[in-house]
Design a protein around this motif. Structure first.
Motif, PDB file in Angstrom:
ATOM      1  N   ALA A 150      24.750  -1.840  30.556  1.00  0.00           N
ATOM      2  CA  ALA A 150      23.815  -0.737  30.818  1.00  0.00           C
ATOM      3  C   ALA A 150      23.661  -0.522  32.317  1.00  0.00           C
ATOM      4  CB  ALA A 150      22.463  -1.021  30.172  1.00  0.00           C
ATOM      5  N   MET A 151      23.621  -1.617  33.074  1.00  0.00           N
ATOM      6  CA  MET A 151      23.515  -1.494  34.528  1.00  0.00           C
ATOM      7  C   MET A 151      24.769  -0.850  35.117  1.00  0.00           C
ATOM      8  SD  MET A 151      21.536  -4.871  35.881  1.00  0.00           S
ATOM      9  CE  MET A 151      19.761  -5.003  35.765  1.00  0.00           C
ATOM     10  N   LEU A 152      25.922  -1.231  34.617  1.00  0.00           N
ATOM     11  CA  LEU A 152      27.164  -0.601  35.072  1.00  0.00           C
ATOM     12  C   LEU A 152      27.134   0.900  34.807  1.00  0.00           C
ATOM     13  CD1 LEU A 152      29.830  -3.210  33.878  1.00  0.00           C
ATOM     14  CD2 LEU A 152      29.118  -2.754  36.236  1.00  0.00           C
ATOM     15  N   GLU A 153      26.647   1.274  33.636  1.00  0.00           N
ATOM     16  CA  GLU A 153      26.556   2.691  33.280  1.00  0.00           C
ATOM     17  C   GLU A 153      25.579   3.427  34.191  1.00  0.00           C
ATOM     18  OE1 GLU A 153      25.278   5.355  29.428  1.00  0.00           O
ATOM     19  OE2 GLU A 153      26.282   3.433  29.060  1.00  0.00           O
ATOM     20  N   TYR A 154      24.452   2.804  34.488  1.00  0.00           N
ATOM     21  CA  TYR A 154      23.474   3.407  35.400  1.00  0.00           C
ATOM     22  C   TYR A 154      24.102   3.655  36.767  1.00  0.00           C
ATOM     23  CZ  TYR A 154      18.980   3.516  32.958  1.00  0.00           C
ATOM     24  OH  TYR A 154      17.933   3.850  32.139  1.00  0.00           O
ATOM     25  N   ILE A 155      24.841   2.666  37.260  1.00  0.00           N
ATOM     26  CA  ILE A 155      25.486   2.815  38.570  1.00  0.00           C
ATOM     27  C   ILE A 155      26.465   3.983  38.542  1.00  0.00           C
ATOM     28  CG2 ILE A 155      27.071   1.737  40.236  1.00  0.00           C
ATOM     29  CD1 ILE A 155      25.787  -0.989  39.372  1.00  0.00           C
ATOM     30  N   ASN A 156      27.256   4.064  37.471  1.00  0.00           N
ATOM     31  CA  ASN A 156      28.261   5.126  37.354  1.00  0.00           C
ATOM     32  C   ASN A 156      27.650   6.514  37.206  1.00  0.00           C
ATOM     33  OD1 ASN A 156      30.490   3.435  37.637  1.00  0.00           O
ATOM     34  ND2 ASN A 156      30.526   2.945  35.456  1.00  0.00           N
ATOM     35  N   THR A 157      26.373   6.591  36.800  1.00  0.00           N
ATOM     36  CA  THR A 157      25.708   7.898  36.669  1.00  0.00           C
ATOM     37  C   THR A 157      24.802   8.190  37.860  1.00  0.00           C
ATOM     38  OG1 THR A 157      23.930   6.934  35.321  1.00  0.00           O
ATOM     39  CG2 THR A 157      25.814   7.902  34.141  1.00  0.00           C
ATOM     40  N   GLY A 158      24.994   7.432  38.968  1.00  0.00           N
ATOM     41  CA  GLY A 158      24.256   7.708  40.196  1.00  0.00           C
ATOM     42  C   GLY A 158      22.881   7.074  40.285  1.00  0.00           C
ATOM     43  N   LYS A 159      22.603   6.105  39.418  1.00  0.00           N
ATOM     44  CA  LYS A 159      21.281   5.464  39.426  1.00  0.00           C
ATOM     45  C   LYS A 159      21.367   4.029  39.931  1.00  0.00           C
ATOM     46  CE  LYS A 159      19.829   8.324  35.569  1.00  0.00           C
ATOM     47  NZ  LYS A 159      19.573   8.330  34.132  1.00  0.00           N
ATOM     48  N   GLY A 160      22.167   3.829  40.963  1.00  0.00           N
ATOM     49  CA  GLY A 160      22.355   2.497  41.530  1.00  0.00           C
ATOM     50  C   GLY A 160      21.076   1.905  42.101  1.00  0.00           C
ATOM     51  N   SER A 161      20.179   2.752  42.609  1.00  0.00           N
ATOM     52  CA  SER A 161      18.925   2.240  43.175  1.00  0.00           C
ATOM     53  C   SER A 161      18.044   1.607  42.093  1.00  0.00           C
ATOM     54  CB  SER A 161      18.167   3.359  43.894  1.00  0.00           C
ATOM     55  OG  SER A 161      17.839   4.391  42.995  1.00  0.00           O
TER      56      SER A 161
END
Length: 189
Positions: A150-161
């Protein structure tokens, strides 16, 4: 000193002399606390010293559809009487408790807070306490594969912060940490 001032002095003296350390430990929440019994035990010598007596009465009422227990703590020197009240809800359907235990739990809670308010007992960490009274560090859960993905997916959708803010909440392998950190940096360039 007027007679009225003298009558109030016993409460001020007790408030300034009462020491009720947090000697109980909640192993589930990992914190120290004081019980109503701890406060009462510390209070008894001061009541004797200042020739006062303390009473605790409790009443249960229904308020807005909730069962509420009100605990009243009254202190008197025979002439001047003061009291404080505190309330606690009673959950008669509390899992793992019969009705007597539920009432007892609410009674202890309300009594402790009424005593604390009357005698100005602070529920925060004491300034002169040692580090043993500090809350224990929160135990971090191990990062699951689902959380990692889920964290990887968040990063890939621009939600790295968002991921960066949540990473410290988990125990993770060095590889997981390195990969997430690298991906956050790559996606914020």
């Amino acid at each position: 000193m007027t007679k009225e001032t003298k009558k109030i002095d016993y409460l001020v003296a007790i408030q300034s002399e009462l020491k009720a350390p947090k000697n109980q430990f909640n192993s589930f929440g990992k914190y120290k606390y004081r019980s109503a019994e701890d406060i009462l035990e510390a209070l008894k010598p001061l009541l004797k010293k200042y020739n006062c007596h303390l009473t605790i009465t409790e009443v249960t009422n229904e308020i807005a559809g909730y069962l509420v227990l009100t605990s009243r703590v009254t202190i008197s020197d025979g002439d001047k009487t003061m009291f404080v009240e505190a309330q606690a809800g009673v959950n008669t359907d509390r899992k793992g408790m019969d009705i007597a235990q539920s009432f007892g739990s609410s009674s202890s809670y309300a009594k402790k807070y009424a005593l604390g308010n009357l005698f100005l007992l602070d529920d925060t960490k004491d300034a002169d306490s040692n580090k043993d009274n500090a809350p224990a560090a929160k135990i971090k859960p191990t990062m699951s594969t689902d959380t990692y993905n889920a964290m990887l997916e968040y990063i890939n959708t621009g939600k790295g912060s968002v991921v960066a803010a949540k990473m410290d909440n988990y125990k993770m392998t060095k590889k997981q940490s390195d990969t997430l950190t690298r991906m956050i940096k790559e996606n914020t360039k």
